[in-house]
Design a protein around this motif. Structure first.
Motif, mmCIF file in Angstrom:
data_model
loop_
_atom_site.group_PDB
_atom_site.id
_atom_site.type_symbol
_atom_site.label_atom_id
_atom_site.label_comp_id
_atom_site.label_asym_id
_atom_site.label_seq_id
_atom_site.Cartn_x
_atom_site.Cartn_y
_atom_site.Cartn_z
ATOM 1 N N LEU A 143 0.680 -1.168 0.063
ATOM 2 C CA LEU A 143 -0.104 -0.060 0.123
ATOM 3 C C LEU A 143 1.040 1.147 -0.046
ATOM 4 O O LEU A 143 0.443 1.995 -0.678
ATOM 5 N N ALA A 144 1.861 1.138 0.757
ATOM 6 C CA ALA A 144 2.937 2.494 0.851
ATOM 7 C C ALA A 144 3.605 2.647 -0.544
ATOM 8 O O ALA A 144 3.642 3.762 -0.950
ATOM 9 N N ARG A 145 3.977 1.386 -1.175
ATOM 10 C CA ARG A 145 4.491 1.386 -2.429
ATOM 11 C C ARG A 145 3.629 2.158 -3.342
ATOM 12 O O ARG A 145 3.528 2.891 -4.194
ATOM 13 N N LEU A 146 2.372 1.868 -3.497
ATOM 14 C CA LEU A 146 1.258 2.229 -4.410
ATOM 15 C C LEU A 146 1.094 3.631 -4.028
ATOM 16 O O LEU A 146 0.848 4.529 -5.032
ATOM 17 N N ILE A 147 0.933 4.284 -2.647
ATOM 18 C CA ILE A 147 0.677 5.681 -2.578
ATOM 19 C C ILE A 147 1.970 6.278 -3.181
ATOM 20 O O ILE A 147 2.023 7.390 -3.860
ATOM 21 N N PHE A 148 3.266 5.990 -2.968
ATOM 22 C CA PHE A 148 4.263 6.792 -3.227
ATOM 23 C C PHE A 148 4.400 6.797 -4.949
ATOM 24 O O PHE A 148 4.599 7.729 -5.568
ATOM 25 N N GLY A 149 4.279 5.714 -5.478
ATOM 26 C CA GLY A 149 3.999 5.508 -6.976
ATOM 27 C C GLY A 149 2.767 6.563 -7.362
ATOM 28 O O GLY A 149 3.092 7.168 -8.686
ATOM 29 N N ALA A 150 1.589 6.210 -6.907
ATOM 30 C CA ALA A 150 0.628 7.225 -7.262
ATOM 31 C C ALA A 150 1.000 8.439 -7.377
ATOM 32 O O ALA A 150 0.548 9.371 -8.226
ATOM 33 N N VAL A 151 1.444 9.174 -6.103
ATOM 34 C CA VAL A 151 2.030 10.479 -6.012
ATOM 35 C C VAL A 151 2.571 11.034 -7.385
ATOM 36 O O VAL A 151 2.418 11.986 -7.968
#
Length: 137
Positions: free
Chosen positions: A9-17
């Motif tokens: 989830l953290a990687r998805l958030i970083f990537g999405a930003v």
């Protein structure tokens, strides 16, 4: 299992930003260049294109796990550069919200530093890079 979910989830958030940031730049490169020029940088169109491709590369690395620690460190440096360049102390007097934007960049930096040290997780990650995860930097 919950650790894997949290890391993904953290990687998805970083990537999405970074996907969103790059998308906005690609969608209206002229406005991005204008914003860069308003901060006093020369060659604003060139810098806008560089920023869009750099953010795209960061997104790919953070989402896949490839060169994850390196990307997280580069993103951290980039985020602090953006904080000072576009939301720094010279902008606080005209708009108090700019101080909030400035501080938010440091919160993002904290997460990126934590990610750089701990790596992309054990699952769902391409494990290539120059830095070893779980090693002190």
């Amino acid at each position: 299992m919950s650790k894997t979910i949290a890391i993904c989830l953290a990687r998805l958030i970083f990537g999405a930003v970074f996907v969103m940031a790059a998308s906005f730049k690609f969608a209206d490169m002229q406005s991005t260049a204008g914003y860069i020029a308003s901060a006093g940088f020369p060659l604003s169109m060139f810098l806008a294109w560089i920023a869009a491709f750099f953010e795209s590369a960061l997104a790919i690395c953070l989402l896949t796990g490839a060169f994850f620690s390196e990307a997280a460190l580069a993103a951290g440096i980039y985020v602090i550069f953006l904080a000072f360049s576009f939301h720094g102390p010279n902008r606080w007097s005209g708009n108090q919200a700019e101080f909030g934007f400035f501080v938010d960049h440091f919160v993002f930096l904290a997460g990126l530093l934590f990610a750089a040290v701990h790596g992309p997780g054990e699952r769902f990650a391409v494990r290539v890079g120059l830095l070893q995860s779980n090693v002190e930097i």
